[in-house]
Enzyme design. Structure first.
Site, mmCIF file in Angstrom:
data_model
loop_
_atom_site.group_PDB
_atom_site.id
_atom_site.type_symbol
_atom_site.label_atom_id
_atom_site.label_comp_id
_atom_site.label_asym_id
_atom_site.label_seq_id
_atom_site.Cartn_x
_atom_site.Cartn_y
_atom_site.Cartn_z
ATOM 1 C CG ASP A 92 43.204 42.592 27.349
ATOM 2 O OD1 ASP A 92 42.697 42.055 26.345
ATOM 3 O OD2 ASP A 92 44.416 42.858 27.434
ATOM 4 C CG HIS A 425 44.111 36.901 33.998
ATOM 5 N ND1 HIS A 425 44.424 37.500 35.197
ATOM 6 C CD2 HIS A 425 44.118 37.899 33.083
ATOM 7 C CE1 HIS A 425 44.612 38.795 35.018
ATOM 8 N NE2 HIS A 425 44.437 39.066 33.723
ATOM 9 C CG ASP A 477 43.094 26.690 37.931
ATOM 10 O OD1 ASP A 477 42.977 27.788 37.349
ATOM 11 O OD2 ASP A 477 42.193 25.840 37.978
ATOM 12 C CD GLU A 486 45.665 37.740 29.750
ATOM 13 O OE1 GLU A 486 44.916 38.649 29.369
ATOM 14 O OE2 GLU A 486 46.811 37.958 30.197
#
Length: 634
Positions: A92, A425, A477, A486
């Site tokens: 993020d 991710h 995956d 992530e």
């Protein structure tokens, strides 16, 4: 019936061949048993690239991560403070202060302990740059002695959007700690990061080192004088990085300040508060961004074993006893009170991003093994005394699992080796770069067009350590499986010191290293899977049978598992066979690397190849098969 000497030797040879065939069958039947020599230098280089990919702020024109650009250039401006810079936390775009500070502490600790090893790999400049990008930001965030800006961005709103950092439309709200809104854990961890970084820079930029210490001392005073949990003050962090307490960070910061300054005040602090703050009371199995007790205990064990703090020896011994507890629990030697392990021998502590706990523990064990070795001491476990080399061997086993020695034969360090996660991710890695897709990606558009697509990420996030497999060594995956795919700063930071240490042991033991392949974005144009014989430099009494036993595709790239059978076609034994393997970009299993580059030998216990017998080895790579030839034999 009595056997002659020759018959006994032949029987022994036959038994050894049977053992060899059995071991080889196991190796080929289960990828978990592959014995690999890993390129820790390449792993270190790629790990540092992850920090480049995570940078926020203004980047240079010739920035090495081509799919990254400037971002977060107005961070803090609404609050009248310059908070441009620092690192994005994970997949993020929030700049969370606590995990970022811990990551800088770990980077710095690695640079302190393994400065020479990092320099030998020409990575010291990149390591110090990674540290400084963090500490420059912390100094901006520390605007007054008792004020620390602890976060930029809101996790809730950020997680509703899937955008590149360069396209961000989410609020960039900044949150601060002050005397009315304390955060002892965050302020103390930032103090520890500054103190550790001051040691890392001491030999290279003494004025910058001194400035870091000024900030570290002020932040420690602020943390100790105005006590409170940071996530009570910065409530937007509670959902993502909740703190379990601040006592460990206060002791941890004091220990680092003692190491950086030598001032007795800080040593006295960790001794006088050892009981009340849990330093000698907590016996833990985890070392992480939230729990610093094990790191603190190892740091103070060094003071004890070096003969320092003489009037505090009794308390320091208690700290060391708890450091031993942690190490024994990791090595499964703690009388049943051990760290949980997966069937494939990976430490498993948490479902979400377990690899961050693995990397931090492995690094800490590598450091502790050095401290023990330097002091000619052993690890005292309930039922055994463990040599330092065994402690390091366990740390190595965890690093090797990360790099591919696991039941899936997959590297969990992105970009390392032939197989690694490709649906990471991570917003930036999953969306095409501005140079390819110049139009802005909207908040919802990102989810619909990029997050949900089944294709591999368009950008390789080199050096990202993903969350890793579950408790049964299973890994999915999938971009939506954020617990497993992530990456985080806290997972990658300890790898810098860990891989540097393992690189030095590889070099000292004469192990062979080679760059892991950087995949080309093309599929090999031609490839034969038929058995063939490689051309040798002269007529030799062996034949090579070359075949493909497995294949898989990562994105558009095909990889192959090659099986090579070496057969003695003569009527005489062959000894000391030495092979040259050219055009090799992957890893070899079943041969022993020789001192010369690209040169391999048969395993020591299979040094003789009898008439008509065979020996098999395996290698993995993309593209055509390697060229194998004989250099020498007897």
């Amino acid at each position: 019936m009595q056997l002659t000497g020759q018959e006994r030797r032949q029987a022994m040879t036959n038994r050894m061949l049977c053992i060899f065939v059995t071991l080889l069958s196991c190796m080929l039947g289960s990828r978990a048993t592959n014995v690999a020599r890993f390129d820790y230098a390449d792993a270190l280089k790629k790990s540092l690239m992850f920090f480049q990919a995570q940078k926020s702020g203004k980047l240079s024109a010739n920035y090495p991560i081509k799919w990254r650009g400037n971002s977060g250039l107005s961070d803090g401006f609404l609050q009248g403070v310059d908070l441009v810079g620092g690192y994005y936390d994970a997949g993020d775009h929030v700049k969370f202060g606590l995990p970022m500070a811990f990551s800088v502490t770990m980077l710095s600790w690695g640079a302190i302990e393994y400065r020479k090893e990092i320099a030998d790999q020409n990575q010291l400049g990149n390591t110090l740059d990674a540290i400084k990008w963090g500490t420059d930001y912390f100094m901006k965030a520390h605007t007054q002695p008792n004020v620390l800006w602890g976060q930029v961005g809101d996790g809730a709103s950020d997680h509703y959007c899937w955008q590149r950092a360069e396209d961000m439309t989410t609020p960039r709200t900044a949150y601060k700690l002050d005397t009315n809104h304390p955060g002892s854990d965050l302020a103390a961890e930032t103090a520890a990061a500054m103190a550790a970084a001051s040691l890392a820079f001491k030999l290279y930029n003494s004025s910058y080192s001194d400035l870091l210490l000024v900030h570290a001392k002020q932040l420690f005073y602020f943390a100790d004088r105005f006590k409170g949990l940071y996530d009570d003050s910065l409530q937007s962090a509670q959902q993502f990085y909740p703190s379990s307490g601040y006592s460990d960070e206060l002791l941890w910061a004091a220990a680092w300040l003692f190491r950086a300054t030598g001032e007795e005040y800080y040593l006295k602090y960790v001794v006088e508060n050892a009981v009340s703050m849990g330093g000698t009371g907590w016996a833990v199995k985890e070392f992480s961004w939230d729990n610093k007790y094990a790191g603190l205990q190892v740091l103070l064990s060094k003071v004890l074993m070096q003969g320092g703090g003489k009037e505090y020896v009794s308390t320091l011994k208690q700290y060391k006893a708890k450091a031993d507890y942690f190490a024994c629990a990791c090595l499964q030697k703690n009388d049943g009170y051990n760290v949980p392990m997966t069937p494939g021998n990976l430490m498993y502590l948490h479902e979400w991003n377990n690899m961050q706990y693995v990397s931090s523990a492995a690094f800490l064990l590598a450091v502790y093994s050095d401290y023990l070795s330097t002091a000619n001491a052993v690890l005292q476990c309930p039922n055994a005394q463990i040599e330092p080399k065994e402690v390091l061997a366990f740390a190595k086993s965890q690093a090797d699992y990360i790099l591919g020695k696991n039941p899936r034969s997959m590297s969990y360090l992105v970009g390392y080796g032939p197989r690694y996660p490709v649906h990471v991710h991570h917003r930036g890695a999953s969306i095409a770069s501005l140079s390819i897709h110049p139009s802005k990606v909207g908040c919802v558009e990102g989810f619909e067009t990029w997050y949900r697509r089944s294709d591999a990420n368009p950008n390789i996030l080199y050096g990202a350590l993903v969350g890793g497999p579950d408790k049964n060594d299973e890994f999915y995956d999938d971009r939506s499986s954020y617990e497993q795919t992530e990456p985080t700063l806290t997972a990658c930071a300890p790898l810098i010191g860990l891989f540097s240490k393992l690189y030095s042991t590889n070099v000292n033991s004469g192990s062979y290293t080679r760059d892991s392949p950087v995949p080309q974005q093309t599929t090999p144009s031609s490839y034969t899977q038929k058995s063939s014989e490689s051309v040798t430099r002269w007529d030799v009494p062996v034949k090579f049978g070359h075949s493909v036993t497995d294949t898989w595709t990562i994105g558009k790239i095909a990889y192959y598992r090659h099986k090579v059978i070496i057969k003695n076609t003569t009527e005489k034994p062959i000894k000391d066979l030495k092979l040259l393997i050219e055009n090799l970009s992957g890893t070899v299993y079943g041969l022993t690397p020789a001192q010369e580059k690209n040169t391999y030998e048969l395993p020591q216990w299979q040094n003789v190849l009898n008439p008509g017998s065979e020996c098999t080895f395996v290698y993995v790579q993309g593209g055509p098969q390697a060229k194998i030839s004989v250099l020498s034999y007897h």
